[in-house]
Design a protein around this motif. Structure first.
Motif, short mmCIF file in Angstrom:
data_model
loop_
_atom_site.label_atom_id
_atom_site.label_comp_id
_atom_site.label_asym_id
_atom_site.label_seq_id
_atom_site.Cartn_x
_atom_site.Cartn_y
_atom_site.Cartn_z
N ALA A 329 -3.40 -6.47 0.14
CA ALA A 329 -4.28 -4.91 -0.46
C ALA A 329 -4.07 -3.98 0.43
O ALA A 329 -3.70 -3.14 0.51
N VAL A 333 -1.50 -1.02 0.66
CA VAL A 333 -2.08 1.14 0.69
C VAL A 333 -1.61 1.43 2.26
O VAL A 333 -1.16 3.00 2.32
N GLN A 336 2.09 2.91 1.67
CA GLN A 336 2.63 3.79 0.51
C GLN A 336 3.39 5.13 1.29
O GLN A 336 2.87 5.59 2.52
N THR A 392 -8.47 6.58 0.03
CA THR A 392 -7.42 5.67 -0.35
C THR A 392 -7.98 3.73 0.99
O THR A 392 -8.66 3.50 0.17
N LEU A 396 -10.52 1.03 -0.20
CA LEU A 396 -10.29 -0.59 -0.50
C LEU A 396 -11.05 -0.64 0.22
O LEU A 396 -11.76 -1.92 -0.51
N LEU A 420 -7.85 -1.37 -10.22
CA LEU A 420 -7.23 -1.14 -8.77
C LEU A 420 -6.62 0.68 -9.25
O LEU A 420 -7.17 1.37 -8.67
N PHE A 426 -4.32 5.28 -6.13
CA PHE A 426 -3.99 3.80 -6.74
C PHE A 426 -3.38 4.53 -7.25
O PHE A 426 -3.61 4.43 -8.69
N THR A 430 1.18 1.00 -6.54
CA THR A 430 0.60 0.26 -5.18
C THR A 430 -0.13 -0.85 -6.24
O THR A 430 -0.56 -2.42 -5.13
N ALA A 431 -0.87 -0.87 -7.09
CA ALA A 431 -1.44 -1.55 -8.27
C ALA A 431 -0.36 -3.01 -8.44
O ALA A 431 -0.27 -3.50 -8.50
#
Length: 499
Positions: A329, A333, A336, A392, A396, A420, A426, A430-431
């Protein structure tokens, strides 16, 4: 083949009579006359149908008084695909049991992670699998014990506790009951030249060399190509035909090397604590999606004339997943809106600054990926990324560190995806990539991914996310695998087995 505890007897008999290895792990055949249980593909002459009975788990066979076949070794079958394609209570419980939760936390700990009472968990497992969590964990301990007995020179006392048994007596009794042999007799049966005990890598003292089975076909290109192309320096590497990485485990840490072979994955594990063997093996299988049913997946996708040529060209693609959901996860991020190379650079900086150092006897690997609590203490100003992505990132890791967000194997896919999407920064990509590769949802679909949209356009499919999602309905419940075939139309390094 099965719904709940209701195995289709006619289909099971046909699978046994044809020795169909595709059904190994789906169910087990118990022979009433010999009191032995086998995998469907057992090489011996099949028993008469009237002497066969079928169970959905090895633990249920053992509870009914059957012992494991010495020829087909049913305890080494690939796991049932059911537990990786479902998100209900039983499937989540089975993933947690495979991750060693019952051995470490007991049935109350298992139930607490699932949010149910111990009685409810017990009832549902018994109803579907014919065995409760303790019996299922015991069967897993027996398999681990056999593996250590047959592939290591460790004393039996060390093997007993490494496999999770509370006493030497429990270890001896279980091995005799399940395999009809004492631990010493099991070891004496193994010839020195046996393949399962013959190292497939240049050896390092203190390592375990295993074979990880899978259901054929398996296409290693995108699987290992993705892992190698996105490898974070210090944590992962591709070397001498194998993917190597460090592992954070419940009792310590480890280093694993995984290499594709025609009929198995060669696995070499170096562990700081042997009690982590079962967990490490389970996580490696999960990362490589080895319990998938590729025939069922490909048959569904091949029914679409647009995907059929892609499937026929290279069948058996798996979804590359992860050994650490929180790590993935964080890396999602970091990735991204940047290139693969830039994402690796960002991650490597975090590893160097905040990861726990470890010693790799072969060199190359230097750190464990930082845990969420370590990353929660990072000064946001030190992160070389835009302010919005810093927010972000910090949100997270804060949610992961304090337990507000849990991404383990027990996670409910739909609920976790919704949580998420509630986090700042998000979006659907990403999710969905976390759902696909960390949570293991086989139906996660990256409709907004640039590579997926580009492939869709080239194939004459709708290229806008909404229209493509509607078109992808016919690929359910295997849309994550459809993504792998769509990505494969590109020349990106993730699609090719490294040299």
């Amino acid at each position: 083949m099965q719904t709940g505890t209701h195995l289709d007897r006619e289909h099971c008999v046909r699978a046994v009579q044809s020795k169909d290895a595709r059904f190994d792990g789906w169910f087990f055949t118990a022979v009433l006359t010999t009191r032995i249980y086998c995998r469907p593909s057992c090489p011996v002459v099949p028993p008469k149908p009237r002497n066969m009975t079928f169970y959905p788990s090895a633990a249920a066979c053992q509870q009914a008084g059957f012992r494991a076949c010495k020829r087909c070794r049913p305890d080494t079958s690939p796991g049932s695909p059911e537990w990786n394609r479902r998100a209900d209570l039983v499937a989540r419980a089975m993933r947690l049991i495979a991750d060693g939760v019952v051995d470490r936390e007991g049935v109350p700990g298992l139930a607490a992670r699932l949010g149910y009472s111990a009685r409810q968990v017990e009832r549902q497992l018994l109803a579907e699998l014919g065995a409760g969590p303790l019996a299922l964990a015991r069967a897993q301990r027996a398999q681990t014990a056999r593996l250590l007995v047959e592939t290591t020179p460790l004393p039996m006392s060390e093997i007993a506790f490494a496999a999770g048994f509370a006493s030497i007596r429990a270890f001896n009794d279980t091995v005799r009951e399940v395999f009809a042999l004492s631990p010493s007799e099991l070891r004496a049966r193994v010839p020195s030249s046996r393949a399962a005990g013959t190292p497939e890598f240049p050896g390092t003292p203190g390592t375990l060399t295993l074979r990880l089975p899978f259901r054929a076909p398996l296409n290693p290109d995108n699987l290992f190509g993705h892992l190698a192309a996105t490898a974070v320096p210090g944590v992962e590497e591709w070397r001498d035909g194998a993917y190597r990485r460090t592992l954070r485990l419940p009792y310590g840490h480890g280093i694993v090397a995984l290499a594709p072979r025609p009929d198995h994955i060669a696995c070499r594990l170096t562990l700081s604590d042997l009690r982590d063997l079962t967990v490490a093996t389970s996580r490696c299988r999960r990362m490589l999606d080895l319990d998938a049913d590729p025939v069922a997946v490909d048959d569904r996708l091949r029914a679409d004339p647009v995907l059929a040529p892609l499937v026929d060209r290279a069948p058996g693609r798996r979804v590359p997943r992860t050994v650490d959901e929180a790590e993935f996860a964080v890396r999602a991020v970091l990735g991204q809106q940047v290139s693969t190379a830039a994402a690796r650079t960002h991650a490597a900086r975090l590893v160097t600054a905040h990861g726990k150092p470890l010693d790799d006897p072969e060199g190359g690997l230097t750190h464990l990926f930082p845990a969420p609590d370590a990353l929660a203490a990072v000064d946001p100003a030190s992160l070389a990324m835009p302010r919005t992505r810093r927010t972000t990132f910090t949100t997270l890791v804060g949610a992961l560190a304090d337990g507000r967000l849990r991404l383990g194997v027990e996670a409910d896919w739909a609920e976790t995806r919704a949580r998420l999407l509630d986090l700042p920064g998000f979006g659907p990509w990403t999710a969905d990539v976390i759902a696909m590769r960390a949570l293991g949802d086989p139906d996660a679909f990256l409709a907004t991914d640039l590579g997926v949209r580009r492939a869709a356009r080239e194939l004459g499919l709708p290229a806008t996310p909404g229209a493509l999602t509607a078109r992808a309905e016919v690929w359910r419940p295997w849309r994550a695998y459809a993504v792998q075939y769509l990505w494969a139309t590109d020349g990106h390094p993730i699609n090719f087995l490294p040299a």
